[in-house]
Design a protein around this motif. Structure first.
Motif, short mmCIF file in Angstrom:
data_model
loop_
_atom_site.label_atom_id
_atom_site.label_comp_id
_atom_site.label_asym_id
_atom_site.label_seq_id
_atom_site.Cartn_x
_atom_site.Cartn_y
_atom_site.Cartn_z
N CYS A 164 0.83 -1.21 0.00
CA CYS A 164 0.00 0.00 0.00
C CYS A 164 0.86 1.26 0.00
O CYS A 164 0.48 2.29 -0.55
CB CYS A 164 -0.96 0.00 1.18
N LYS A 165 2.05 1.17 0.64
CA LYS A 165 2.95 2.34 0.62
C LYS A 165 3.48 2.57 -0.80
O LYS A 165 3.65 3.71 -1.23
CB LYS A 165 4.11 2.13 1.61
N ARG A 166 3.71 1.49 -1.55
CA ARG A 166 4.14 1.64 -2.94
C ARG A 166 3.04 2.28 -3.79
O ARG A 166 3.30 3.14 -4.62
CB ARG A 166 4.55 0.28 -3.54
N GLU A 167 1.79 1.85 -3.54
CA GLU A 167 0.65 2.44 -4.26
C GLU A 167 0.57 3.94 -3.97
O GLU A 167 0.33 4.75 -4.87
CB GLU A 167 -0.67 1.78 -3.84
N GLN A 168 0.80 4.29 -2.71
CA GLN A 168 0.77 5.70 -2.31
C GLN A 168 1.87 6.48 -3.04
O GLN A 168 1.64 7.58 -3.53
CB GLN A 168 0.98 5.77 -0.80
N LEU A 169 3.06 5.87 -3.13
CA LEU A 169 4.17 6.52 -3.84
C LEU A 169 3.82 6.70 -5.31
O LEU A 169 4.07 7.76 -5.90
CB LEU A 169 5.45 5.70 -3.68
N ALA A 170 3.21 5.68 -5.90
CA ALA A 170 2.83 5.76 -7.32
C ALA A 170 1.83 6.90 -7.54
O ALA A 170 1.93 7.66 -8.51
CB ALA A 170 2.24 4.42 -7.78
N ARG A 171 0.86 7.03 -6.62
CA ARG A 171 -0.13 8.12 -6.73
C ARG A 171 0.57 9.48 -6.66
O ARG A 171 0.27 10.39 -7.43
CB ARG A 171 -1.19 8.02 -5.62
N THR A 172 1.54 9.58 -5.75
CA THR A 172 2.28 10.84 -5.61
C THR A 172 3.06 11.15 -6.89
O THR A 172 3.02 12.27 -7.39
CB THR A 172 3.25 10.76 -4.41
N LEU A 173 3.73 10.13 -7.43
CA LEU A 173 4.52 10.35 -8.66
C LEU A 173 3.62 10.79 -9.81
O LEU A 173 3.98 11.67 -10.59
CB LEU A 173 5.27 9.06 -9.04
N ARG A 174 2.43 10.18 -9.90
CA ARG A 174 1.50 10.56 -10.98
C ARG A 174 1.01 11.99 -10.80
O ARG A 174 0.94 12.77 -11.75
CB ARG A 174 0.30 9.60 -11.03
N ALA A 175 0.71 12.34 -9.55
CA ALA A 175 0.23 13.69 -9.26
C ALA A 175 1.30 14.71 -9.62
O ALA A 175 0.99 15.75 -10.22
CB ALA A 175 -0.15 13.80 -7.79
N VAL A 176 2.54 14.39 -9.30
CA VAL A 176 3.63 15.32 -9.61
C VAL A 176 3.77 15.46 -11.13
O VAL A 176 3.94 16.56 -11.65
CB VAL A 176 4.96 14.83 -8.97
N SER A 177 3.62 14.35 -11.84
CA SER A 177 3.77 14.45 -13.29
C SER A 177 2.57 15.15 -13.94
O SER A 177 2.67 15.66 -15.05
CB SER A 177 4.01 13.06 -13.91
N ARG A 178 1.43 15.20 -13.23
CA ARG A 178 0.29 16.00 -13.72
C ARG A 178 0.48 17.46 -13.38
O ARG A 178 -0.35 18.30 -13.74
CB ARG A 178 -1.02 15.51 -13.09
N GLY A 179 1.54 17.78 -12.66
CA GLY A 179 1.81 19.17 -12.33
C GLY A 179 1.28 19.59 -10.98
O GLY A 179 1.37 20.76 -10.60
N GLU A 180 0.70 18.63 -10.24
CA GLU A 180 0.21 18.99 -8.91
C GLU A 180 1.38 19.00 -7.93
O GLU A 180 2.36 18.30 -8.13
CB GLU A 180 -0.83 17.96 -8.44
N THR A 181 1.25 19.77 -6.90
CA THR A 181 2.31 19.76 -5.89
C THR A 181 2.08 18.58 -4.96
O THR A 181 0.97 18.05 -4.86
CB THR A 181 2.32 21.05 -5.06
N VAL A 182 3.12 18.17 -4.31
CA VAL A 182 3.01 17.05 -3.37
C VAL A 182 2.05 17.40 -2.24
O VAL A 182 1.25 16.58 -1.80
CB VAL A 182 4.41 16.67 -2.83
N ALA A 183 2.08 18.65 -1.82
CA ALA A 183 1.21 19.10 -0.72
C ALA A 183 -0.27 18.98 -1.13
O ALA A 183 -1.09 18.49 -0.35
CB ALA A 183 1.54 20.53 -0.35
N ALA A 184 -0.57 19.36 -2.39
CA ALA A 184 -1.95 19.30 -2.86
C ALA A 184 -2.42 17.85 -2.92
O ALA A 184 -3.56 17.52 -2.56
CB ALA A 184 -2.06 19.94 -4.24
N GLN A 185 -1.52 16.98 -3.33
CA GLN A 185 -1.86 15.56 -3.44
C GLN A 185 -2.11 14.96 -2.06
O GLN A 185 -3.04 14.20 -1.87
CB GLN A 185 -0.70 14.84 -4.15
N ALA A 186 -1.27 15.36 -1.12
CA ALA A 186 -1.42 14.86 0.24
C ALA A 186 -2.75 15.31 0.83
O ALA A 186 -3.43 14.55 1.50
CB ALA A 186 -0.26 15.34 1.11
N ALA A 187 -3.13 16.56 0.51
CA ALA A 187 -4.40 17.10 1.01
C ALA A 187 -5.58 16.34 0.42
O ALA A 187 -6.59 16.11 1.08
CB ALA A 187 -4.50 18.59 0.69
N ALA A 188 -5.43 15.91 -0.87
CA ALA A 188 -6.53 15.23 -1.55
C ALA A 188 -6.72 13.80 -1.04
O ALA A 188 -7.84 13.29 -1.04
CB ALA A 188 -6.26 15.21 -3.05
N SER A 189 -5.63 13.16 -0.59
CA SER A 189 -5.76 11.74 -0.23
C SER A 189 -6.20 11.56 1.19
O SER A 189 -5.93 12.03 2.13
CB SER A 189 -4.48 10.98 -0.51
#
Lengths: 261, 143
Positions: free
Chosen positions: A236-261
């Protein structure tokens, strides 16, 4: 940097190395049961016996356990001389009498040309070779929940008073380092049982899979692991990392992604 | 200079070559190993896959919790390497890694993690789309 001679081969090893390490570096094959590179040398199984002598020594050499004998400059080591082989054979013979049904011991016996134990066979055969890897692994964890108890033929590895050990954290390191698979444990319905103690498992907050005991999590926290990292299993931690990497590549900031999850 | 392995998520086509290369390069005998890299999110946006692997952290939680000094930094490659002979299999590193990139191989009873293939990561070599790029110089360009 001491230089030794092992079976006629000159070998130089770092200061503080053991005769066993030097012999193996020189290409000698020495059987061991209780040796583990991550644990303190113990000299308990007596399989790594070698014969040592120094220039100037007269008479026969000395039989020592190579795993805890320091590699000294000028040492002459014999790993497969007649005396060494005969002495080692006695050790294996005794081990076979203690553990007649253990595949690892049977293999060792075959390798030393022993078909049947020359001593009275243990009326209560066991798979425990008393190598002490489990107790030393537990000590290395800083837990020391199990120890060697009694003496002589009744010596065994056990928790204090043969009761479920209060200090055990259920990490299973003892069972994993055991060379014969003697240490039994089980896991079912979110409970892990070892040494007679039942641990309630902590479930992954992502997938619900029981992934570690609460005591293990406490141990890891005490050594600096972050609380949030122990809530999810590795998948599940790997899935979380993958979501973060995708969000970053969509141009979202890590903080925004963390807030969304 | 440490090896830098860059993941360009949007280029991943989800082919899994990286997993295969990893499994074979770490194979013991004829049995492929559990890959240290995994392609996740094959149906998520953007792109058909997201490769995840060890980030070789500056302050590694795995190394911090290890009781037997089985994990150490390889000074040449910068990778956190596992010395299997020193490992006592307590799996504290698996629990402590914030990213799940240290895993337990239940078949071989060993902890597995990316070792950057000793300096030449084979996942990057076999990646057909440039989603994985490795550099010895620390400078990466996206061709």
């Amino acid at each position: 940097m001491p230089t030794l001679r092992v079976d006629g081969v000159r070998v130089t090893v770092p200061a503080g190395a053991t005769v066993l390490a030097a012999a193996r570096a020189a290409g000698a094959e020495i059987p061991t049961l209780c040796h583990h590179e991550g644990l303190e040398p113990w000299g308990g199984c007596r399989l790594c016996l070698v014969e040592i002598s120094k220039p100037g020594w007269t008479g026969e050499g000395k039989i020592v356990t190579s795993c805890n004998y320091p590699a000294e400059d000028g040492l002459v080591v014999r790993t497969s001389g007649e005396r060494v082989v005969a002495t080692r054979r006695v050790v294996v013979d005794l081990l076979l009498a203690r553990c007649p049904g253990t595949p690892l011991v049977q293999r060792l016996a075959r390798e030393h040309g022993i078909e049947e134990a020359s001593y009275e066979v243990n009326p209560e055969p066991t798979d425990c070779v008393l190598c002490g890897l489990c107790t030393r692994a537990c000590d290395r964890m800083g837990v020391s929940a199990i120890a060697s108890v009694s003496r002589g033929a009744s010596r065994a590895i056990a928790p204090p008073f043969n009761q479920p050990p209060p200090d055990c954290i259920g990490c299973l390191a003892c069972a994993e380092v055991c060379p014969t698979g003697h240490i039994a444990w089980s896991e079912a319905d979110g409970r892990r049982t070892i040494w007679g103690r039942v641990f309630e498992m902590q479930r992954c907050e992502g997938c619900g899979r029981p992934h570690l005991t609460a005591a293990q999590a406490g141990w890891a926290r005490a050594r600096g692991a972050a609380e949030q990292d122990l809530r999810l299993c590795d998948a599940c931690k790997r899935e979380q990392l993958a979501r973060t990497l995708r969000a970053v590549s969509r141009g979202e900031t890590v903080a925004a992604q963390a807030a969304a999850s | 200079m440490a090896i830098v392995l860059r993941v360009v998520t949007e280029r991943c086509n989800g082919c899994g070559n990286c997993e295969m290369a990893c499994a074979f390069v770490h194979a013991q005998g004829t049995r492929p190993a559990q890959p240290r890299i995994q392609v996740l999110g094959r149906h998520a946006s953007p792109g058909p896959g997201t490769p995840v692997l060890c980030l070789q952290c500056d302050e590694p939680a795995c190394l911090e919790v290890c009781p037997s000094q089985a994990l150490s930094r390889d000074e040449t490659t910068g990778a956190i390497r596992l010395n299997e002979a020193r490992c006592i299999r307590c799996r504290s590193c698996v629990a402590a890694c914030p990213f799940g990139n240290v895993a337990w191989d239940a078949a071989r009873h060993v902890v597995v993690k990316c070792d950057l293939c000793g300096g030449d990561p084979q996942c990057a070599r076999f990646c057909p789309t440039g989603a994985l790029l490795s550099s010895r110089t620390g400078i990466l360009t996206c061709p």
